[in-house]
Write a protein that holds these residues in place. Structure first.
Motif, mmCIF file in Angstrom:
data_model
loop_
_atom_site.group_PDB
_atom_site.id
_atom_site.type_symbol
_atom_site.label_atom_id
_atom_site.label_comp_id
_atom_site.label_asym_id
_atom_site.label_seq_id
_atom_site.Cartn_x
_atom_site.Cartn_y
_atom_site.Cartn_z
ATOM 1 N N GLY A 215 54.521 -3.547 38.586
ATOM 2 C CA GLY A 215 53.941 -2.724 37.530
ATOM 3 C C GLY A 215 54.039 -1.246 37.854
ATOM 4 N N ALA A 515 57.346 -8.494 29.049
ATOM 5 C CA ALA A 515 56.445 -9.395 28.325
ATOM 6 C C ALA A 515 56.467 -10.793 28.933
ATOM 7 C CB ALA A 515 56.838 -9.445 26.853
ATOM 8 N N TRP A 518 54.390 -10.852 31.990
ATOM 9 C CA TRP A 518 52.953 -10.851 31.700
ATOM 10 C C TRP A 518 52.473 -12.253 31.336
ATOM 11 C CZ3 TRP A 518 49.466 -12.365 28.165
ATOM 12 C CH2 TRP A 518 48.160 -11.917 28.346
ATOM 13 N N TYR A 519 53.185 -12.949 30.442
ATOM 14 C CA TYR A 519 52.758 -14.289 30.039
ATOM 15 C C TYR A 519 52.805 -15.263 31.214
ATOM 16 C CZ TYR A 519 52.257 -13.342 25.077
ATOM 17 O OH TYR A 519 51.814 -12.887 23.867
ATOM 18 N N ASP A 522 49.939 -14.449 33.468
ATOM 19 C CA ASP A 522 48.655 -14.836 32.884
ATOM 20 C C ASP A 522 48.444 -16.343 32.966
ATOM 21 O OD1 ASP A 522 46.445 -13.332 31.600
ATOM 22 O OD2 ASP A 522 46.703 -14.860 30.041
ATOM 23 N N SER A 527 47.722 -11.837 35.677
ATOM 24 C CA SER A 527 48.361 -10.793 34.878
ATOM 25 C C SER A 527 47.708 -9.432 35.062
ATOM 26 C CB SER A 527 48.343 -11.173 33.398
ATOM 27 O OG SER A 527 47.017 -11.326 32.926
ATOM 28 N N ASP A 528 46.418 -9.402 35.428
ATOM 29 C CA ASP A 528 45.747 -8.111 35.597
ATOM 30 C C ASP A 528 46.390 -7.283 36.701
ATOM 31 O OD1 ASP A 528 44.579 -10.276 37.252
ATOM 32 O OD2 ASP A 528 43.336 -8.656 38.067
ATOM 33 N N LEU A 530 49.441 -6.730 37.170
ATOM 34 C CA LEU A 530 50.569 -5.950 36.656
ATOM 35 C C LEU A 530 50.142 -4.584 36.149
ATOM 36 C CD1 LEU A 530 52.458 -8.771 34.715
ATOM 37 C CD2 LEU A 530 53.394 -7.463 36.637
ATOM 38 N N TYR A 532 49.429 -3.790 33.074
ATOM 39 C CA TYR A 532 49.790 -3.566 31.675
ATOM 40 C C TYR A 532 49.520 -4.849 30.885
ATOM 41 C CZ TYR A 532 54.242 -6.035 32.646
ATOM 42 O OH TYR A 532 55.186 -6.952 33.009
ATOM 43 N N ARG A 533 49.404 -4.709 29.572
ATOM 44 C CA ARG A 533 49.169 -5.841 28.678
ATOM 45 C C ARG A 533 49.864 -5.537 27.349
ATOM 46 N NH1 ARG A 533 45.020 -9.705 28.610
ATOM 47 N NH2 ARG A 533 44.662 -10.707 26.579
#
Length: 552
Positions: A215, A515, A518-519, A522, A527-528, A530, A532-533
């Motif tokens: 990230g 993306a 992230w998925y 998660d 995912s936190d 990284l 970003y969301r």
């Protein structure tokens, strides 16, 4: 010839005194069989070769086995025991065992050192039963084939159905029915077969620290990625490419994702003005700059369909919206929407059909958020059609065709644009997870897999888990971890990520792989890390709050 049950020589006892031991225990044939039995086995092999079959050195094919394939390759030191049945198009590698009563039928390919327990069935074909007015035995057969890697052990009474791939070094427990692909190094068992454990630890998985570092790298380098894409006052997906609407919206998505601000190449009002100027006042659709809107277009045009999403979300991230509603889609009556969905080519163009539903759902979302008076009725009509037309056996929408790639992608597009945006729960997620995990195995085994292939898998697994509880959690985590490793490994410092391995780094590839990461993260609860969301086209939260929960 194949299928001959006995000759005078086959009744001669081996050194154990049991006349049939050599047929039922062929692994010890060349050590224990009598001279007469060995001479007869040479005649048996010669007869098979005379029919065009490829038989390696030191093989054994019992006289009590029915061997009448259309094509046969039998590798060195492999054997076929008594009461086995080989038919169809069969390739068996070296050092394989086809034990007592095993059926190998249809199109079957296996590597080396495959051990098949007694009375197992490998069925590389299937009966069709689509026509309820025709007796099933009169309907055509289908054959996708069975593929088995190297060093695989299939226990006694295992059944492997058509279309399944079993990875190398795996074990299938006795009595299992294998209906989905099995990854390499897996131990599976049950009906249907499920992952029990791994024979060895997978490669080192991405840690929270490495996620945080990724990230940080993406945030530090996104400026260079955007700057390299800005050529002659326009965004290009990659060096040398032409300017496109998608490149501009991907730039907006990336800048928002990693910096929380618009891309620095234009002031915010200029981004908004440029994107809004591309919309056709009459239809509300968006096409590339310089396209004459009088042209004949198709609602299955993936460019126009996708621009309802990418431009709409980009304008939202910029604090704006479309000037005009996408009338071509939003002004259809509920009945007309259902008619449109009915005539889409779901069986043969699942990808394009899902893309249109993606755009349709997003257009209705924009209409509802702007207070369109009929939006709610149209949303309900689309949801009703979706629930009624899902394949309960696979959890997908659309036909499988030649594989899972198109229907999984079409399902992802449909879900993203409707059910996920609207927060609608429809049930039936266990079948979806089963199918998507099978597709995940294919993606992980494919060195040419793209961002689209990977995102389809992790998004649908994430959505299924968020709406239907946890099913096959160990396998979901394993798939997510492997895809996450892959996503991070593809990053090119200072340039971003290629959409696919044979392409240069690009805005599209970078946005989609971020993306995907992230998925996948998660799904693993990380995912936190990284930092970003996604907030745009790949956002996880629904855009419309609904209380609709249906059972498919």
């Amino acid at each position: 010839m194949a299928g001959a049950l006995t000759t005078p020589e086959t009744t001669t006892s081996d050194e154990s005194g049991e006349p049939l031991a050599a047929d039922f225990e062929p692994w010890s044939f060349w050590r224990t069989a009598s001279d007469e039995q060995q001479r007869d086995q040479h005649r048996r092999i010669d007869a098979l070769r005379s029919h065009g079959f490829v038989i390696g050195a030191d093989c054994v094919v019992s006289r009590l086995a029915a061997v009448h394939p259309d094509a046969l390759v039998l590798g060195d030191r492999s054997y076929v025991a008594a009461h086995a049945h080989l038919s169809g198009d069969v390739t068996i590698g070296a050092d394989c065992s086809v034990n007592v009563g095993v059926a190998v039928r249809g199109r079957v390919r296996m590597g080396r050192a495959v051990r098949i327990g007694a009375h197992a069935s490998l069925l590389g074909f299937d009966h069709r039963f689509d026509d309820p007015d025709t007796e099933m035995f009169r309907q055509p057969l289908r054959s996708v084939g069975v593929e088995i890697g190297d060093d695989v052990w299939l226990g006694t009474h295992v059944v492997v159905v058509d279309g399944v791939r079993i990875g190398s070094h795996s074990v299938v427990g006795a009595g299992s029915v294998v209906t989905h692909d099995v990854p390499a190094w897996a131990v599976v068992a049950g009906n249907p077969a499920r992952l029990i454990r791994r024979r060895r630890e997978p490669r080192a998985r991405t840690t929270r620290a490495s996620l945080a570092a990724h990230g940080d790298d993406a945030r530090a380098q996104v400026g260079a990625v955007l700057a390299s894409a800005w050529v002659d006052e326009a965004y290009r997906d990659s060096p040398g490419a032409r300017p496109t609407v998608r490149a501009h919206t991907d730039a907006v998505e990336l800048a928002d994702l990693l910096t929380g601000a618009p891309p620095p190449q234009l002031a915010l009002p200029d981004h908004v003005a440029r994107l809004r100027s591309l919309q056709d006042e009459r239809t509300g659709l968006v096409d590339e700059p310089g396209i004459a809107w009088g042209r004949v277009t198709s609602l299955l045009d993936d460019g126009q369909a996708y621009h309802v999403l990418d431009v709409g979300y980009a304008l939202g991230l910029l604090g704006s919206s479309f000037v005009h509603p996408p009338r071509t889609l939003t002004d259809l009556s509920p009945a007309a929407l259902v008619d449109l969905l009915d005539v889409l080519p779901w069986e043969h163009q699942t990808w394009g059909s899902g893309a249109l539903v993606d755009a349709l759902g997003t257009a209705l979302t924009w209409a509802a958020r702007r207070g369109h008076p009929a939006a709610a009725g149209r949303v309900e009509a689309v949801v009703g059609w979706i629930v009624a037309h899902r394949d309960a056996a696979t959890g997908l929408w659309g036909g499988s065709g030649d594989g899972l790639r198109e229907p999984v992608n079409g399902t992802y597009r449909l879900v993203r644009g409707t059910l996920a945006q609207w927060g609608v729960r429809v049930g039936g997620e266990r079948a979806l997870v089963d199918t998507v995990l099978a597709r995940g195995t294919q993606v992980l085994d494919d060195p040419a897999a793209s961002a689209c292939d990977a995102l389809d898998v992790v998004h649908l697994l994430w959505w299924a888990g968020s709406t239907g509880g946890v099913h096959r959690a160990p396998e979901v985590a394993e798939t997510a971890a492997a895809i996450l490793d892959d996503a991070l490994a593809r990053w090119v410092p200072g340039a971003g990520t290629p959409f696919a391995p044979d392409l240069p780094p690009s805005l599209q590839g970078t946005e989609m792989w971020l993306a995907t990461a992230w998925y996948a993260a998660d799904l693993l609860g990380r995912s936190d890390a990284l930092g970003y969301r996604p907030r745009g086209v790949h956002r996880p939260e629904p855009f419309l709050a609904t209380s609709c929960t249906l059972d498919a």
